[in-house]
Design an enzyme around this catalytic site. Structure first.
Site, mmCIF file in Angstrom:
data_model
loop_
_atom_site.group_PDB
_atom_site.id
_atom_site.type_symbol
_atom_site.label_atom_id
_atom_site.label_comp_id
_atom_site.label_asym_id
_atom_site.label_seq_id
_atom_site.Cartn_x
_atom_site.Cartn_y
_atom_site.Cartn_z
ATOM 1 N N GLY A 1 -0.519 1.432 -4.819
ATOM 2 C CA GLY A 1 -1.218 1.569 -3.540
ATOM 3 C C GLY A 1 -1.637 3.013 -3.286
ATOM 4 N NE ARG B 1 -1.964 -0.783 -20.215
ATOM 5 C CZ ARG B 1 -1.015 -1.401 -19.525
ATOM 6 N NH1 ARG B 1 -0.770 -2.685 -19.732
ATOM 7 N NH2 ARG B 1 -0.297 -0.748 -18.642
ATOM 8 C CB SER C 1 0.744 1.428 -15.715
ATOM 9 O OG SER C 1 0.580 0.087 -15.314
ATOM 10 N N GLY D 1 4.948 -6.302 -3.921
ATOM 11 C CA GLY D 1 5.929 -7.054 -4.689
ATOM 12 C C GLY D 1 6.891 -6.088 -5.340
ATOM 13 C CG HIS E 1 -0.782 -8.433 -16.830
ATOM 14 N ND1 HIS E 1 -1.342 -7.396 -17.528
ATOM 15 C CD2 HIS E 1 0.209 -7.882 -16.086
ATOM 16 C CE1 HIS E 1 -0.723 -6.268 -17.215
ATOM 17 N NE2 HIS E 1 0.225 -6.536 -16.343
ATOM 18 C CG ASP F 1 -3.491 -6.419 -19.905
ATOM 19 O OD1 ASP F 1 -2.410 -5.898 -20.163
ATOM 20 O OD2 ASP F 1 -3.684 -7.098 -18.868
ATOM 21 C CB ALA G 1 -0.945 -0.007 1.191
ATOM 22 C CG ASN H 1 7.172 -10.005 -7.264
ATOM 23 O OD1 ASN H 1 7.683 -9.530 -6.258
ATOM 24 N ND2 ASN H 1 6.949 -9.279 -8.334
HETATM 25 P P1 NAD Z 1 6.041 -0.248 -6.032
HETATM 26 O O1 NAD Z 1 7.427 -0.751 -5.932
HETATM 27 O O2 NAD Z 1 5.819 1.218 -6.151
HETATM 28 O O3 NAD Z 1 5.195 -0.763 -4.786
HETATM 29 C C1 NAD Z 1 5.237 -2.087 -4.360
HETATM 30 C C2 NAD Z 1 5.111 -2.078 -2.867
HETATM 31 O O4 NAD Z 1 5.087 -3.434 -2.419
HETATM 32 C C3 NAD Z 1 6.302 -1.390 -2.166
HETATM 33 O O5 NAD Z 1 5.822 -0.411 -1.265
HETATM 34 C C4 NAD Z 1 6.998 -2.544 -1.442
HETATM 35 O O6 NAD Z 1 7.593 -2.145 -0.224
HETATM 36 C C5 NAD Z 1 5.816 -3.471 -1.207
HETATM 37 N N1 NAD Z 1 6.175 -4.850 -0.891
HETATM 38 C C6 NAD Z 1 7.272 -5.557 -1.278
HETATM 39 N N2 NAD Z 1 7.251 -6.778 -0.719
HETATM 40 C C7 NAD Z 1 6.115 -6.850 0.016
HETATM 41 C C8 NAD Z 1 5.551 -7.844 0.837
HETATM 42 N N3 NAD Z 1 6.141 -9.031 1.020
HETATM 43 N N4 NAD Z 1 4.381 -7.565 1.463
HETATM 44 C C9 NAD Z 1 3.778 -6.376 1.309
HETATM 45 N N5 NAD Z 1 4.275 -5.378 0.563
HETATM 46 C C10 NAD Z 1 5.430 -5.623 -0.086
HETATM 47 O O7 NAD Z 1 5.358 -1.037 -7.252
HETATM 48 P P2 NAD Z 1 4.011 -0.665 -8.001
HETATM 49 O O8 NAD Z 1 4.339 0.179 -9.161
HETATM 50 O O9 NAD Z 1 2.984 -0.237 -7.019
HETATM 51 O O10 NAD Z 1 3.641 -2.105 -8.609
HETATM 52 C C11 NAD Z 1 3.272 -3.171 -7.776
HETATM 53 C C12 NAD Z 1 3.154 -4.460 -8.577
HETATM 54 O O11 NAD Z 1 2.088 -4.393 -9.506
HETATM 55 C C13 NAD Z 1 4.388 -4.795 -9.406
HETATM 56 O O12 NAD Z 1 4.636 -6.189 -9.342
HETATM 57 C C14 NAD Z 1 3.984 -4.394 -10.816
HETATM 58 O O13 NAD Z 1 4.730 -5.051 -11.796
HETATM 59 C C15 NAD Z 1 2.547 -4.819 -10.808
HETATM 60 N N6 NAD Z 1 1.657 -4.235 -11.824
HETATM 61 C C16 NAD Z 1 0.677 -5.041 -12.319
HETATM 62 C C17 NAD Z 1 -0.222 -4.536 -13.230
HETATM 63 C C18 NAD Z 1 -1.324 -5.405 -13.774
HETATM 64 O O14 NAD Z 1 -2.080 -4.932 -14.644
HETATM 65 N N7 NAD Z 1 -1.499 -6.636 -13.359
HETATM 66 C C19 NAD Z 1 -0.134 -3.207 -13.645
HETATM 67 C C20 NAD Z 1 0.874 -2.413 -13.108
HETATM 68 C C21 NAD Z 1 1.769 -2.938 -12.188
HETATM 69 C C1 LMR Z 2 1.614 -3.005 -16.847
HETATM 70 O O1 LMR Z 2 1.021 -3.729 -17.626
HETATM 71 O O2 LMR Z 2 1.619 -1.762 -16.954
HETATM 72 C C2 LMR Z 2 2.355 -3.610 -15.701
HETATM 73 O O3 LMR Z 2 2.135 -4.981 -15.632
HETATM 74 C C3 LMR Z 2 3.759 -3.231 -15.653
HETATM 75 C C4 LMR Z 2 4.594 -4.102 -16.521
HETATM 76 O O4 LMR Z 2 5.526 -4.683 -15.980
HETATM 77 O O5 LMR Z 2 4.317 -4.190 -17.713
#
Ligand code: NAD
Ligand code: LMR
Length: 333
Positions: free
Chosen positions: A19, A164, A244, A91, A189, A161, A14, A107
């Site tokens: 978050g 998008r 993103s 993660g 994804h 997606d 978060a 992760n």
């Molecule tokens: P970020 O690094 O800004 O935030 C991730 C947060 O997770 C950090 O605050 C970190 O301290 C925390 N964290 C790490 N390990 C943890 C644990 N064991 N327990 C709880 N918290 C933990 O990253 P973000 O930009 O917010 O992205 C988060 C994730 O979402 C990434 O894996 C990113 O690739 C993914 N993502 C997925 C999509 C999707 O469409 N599925 C889109 C964008 C990003």
């Molecule tokens: C996204 O689709 O924007 C995220 O999953 C970030 C990435 O790693 O592509």
């Protein structure tokens, strides 16, 4: 007016970028509607504890009328206690030049550990949405290590997606995005996902017309469109030097809102859900399908005609998921 019990929503990671965009949306009713009070449970790790405290302070300062409480903690047990919805964002994100597989080993071990905490402490009907990458495979690991959580309650985010794809069609045809519906994201994804417009329509003054008829350039649909959607995450990382966040947070709200409150009649959305073998996809994989939702339950849309071009792409992304599953298991051993 009948008083509504607050819903407890967990957001892991978060204090991170998604978050930070997501928690105010939840507290404003974007996820569960304008009449549903919420209690936010926010989890992050020790190095982010101060930042997490800061987010809690800002939530209090924003005086959200629907926000009935905030738990901000680095203790996974406390975070999971009694939660009705869990949005798993915690993660490590992909950086420029990395593939999702590169963040795999870090992760998947987080998702193995958090599976047990959710299983033991969340509400028995908790709905789980995995956002952190590799999203489908993290969800698969969570499902395998939390066998008492019903399979139907574990999903991953491919709505970003899906949105998008809607956005690209709306730009191309110059129509409002809300007039485009029923695109499909099949599979992972990742850059092997298959964005499919074969069944998509656009609402025009003379009724719903197939997207393929209004785009009238099959080559664009089969090449540029697919590649833009597949590569959009990487394009955003290149532009922002960060992955993103606002669109991901918004898509997470869309995913949960439609799951809980239902999809509009005649429309479907894309969700990463466990495969029951529909469309010949290996049972048990977490694969993105077109789904409709009603009364808190999703169902895969059945009976869509799949041509040869689609079949090949749907199988390719399934193969990548099978490879990721093997890789994830080897990372955990
Ligand atoms: P970020 O690094 O800004 O935030 C991730 C947060 O997770 C950090 O605050 C970190 O301290 C925390 N964290 C790490 N390990 C943890 C644990 N064991 N327990 C709880 N918290 C933990 O990253 P973000 O930009 O917010 O992205 C988060 C994730 O979402 C990434 O894996 C990113 O690739 C993914 N993502 C997925 C999509 C999707 O469409 N599925 C889109 C964008 C990003
Ligand atoms: C996204 O689709 O924007 C995220 O999953 C970030 C990435 O790693 O592509």
């Amino acid at each position: 007016m009948v008083a509504t019990d607050p819903v407890r929503v967990l957001v892991t990671g978060a204090a991170g970028q998604i978050g930070y965009a997501l928690v105010p949306m939840i507290a404003r009713g974007v996820m569960l509607g304008p009449n549903q009070p919420v209690i936010l449970h926010m989890l992050d790790i020790e190095p982010a504890a101060d930042a997490l405290k800061g987010v809690k302070m800002e939530l209090i300062d924003a005086a959200f009328p629907l926000l009935r409480g905030v738990v901000a903690t680095t203790d996974v047990t406390e975070a999971c206690k009694g939660v009705n919805i869990a949005v798993m964002v915690g993660g490590f994100p992909r950086k420029e030049g990395m593939e999702r597989k590169d963040v795999m080993s870090k992760n998947v071990s987080i998702y193995k550990a958090q599976a047990s905490a959710l299983e033991q402490h969340a509400a028995s009907d908790c709905k789980v949405l995995v956002v952190a990458n590799p999203a489908n495979t993290n969800a698969l690991i969570l499902k395998e290590f939390a066998p008492s959580i019903p399979e139907k309650n574990i999903t991953c985010l491919t709505r970003l997606d899906h949105n998008r794809a809607l956005g690209q069609i709306s730009e191309r045809v110059n129509v409002h995005v809300s007039d485009v519906k029923n695109v499909i994201i099949w599979g992972n994804h990742s850059s092997t996902q298959y964005p499919d417009v074969n069944h998509a329509t656009i609402n025009t003054s003379s009724g719903h017309k197939p997207v393929k008829e209004l785009v009238s350039d099959d080559n664009w649909v089969k090449t540029e469109f697919i590649s833009i959607v597949q590569q959009r995450g990487a394009a955003i990382i290149k532009a922002r030097k960060l992955s993103s966040a606002l669109s991901a947070a918004s898509a997470a709200c869309d995913h949960i809102r439609d799951w809980v409150l239902g999809t509009p009649k005649g429309s479907w959305v894309s969700m990463g859900v466990y495969s029951d073998g529909s469309y010949g996809i290996q049972p048990g994989l977490i694969y993105s399908f077109p789904v409709t939702c009603e009364k808190g339950d999703w169902n895969i849309v059945q009976g869509l005609k799949i041509d040869e071009f689609s079949r090949e792409k749907m199988d390719k992304t399934a193969e990548e998921l099978i490879e990721e599953k093997t890789l994830a298991k080897s990372c955990l051993n």
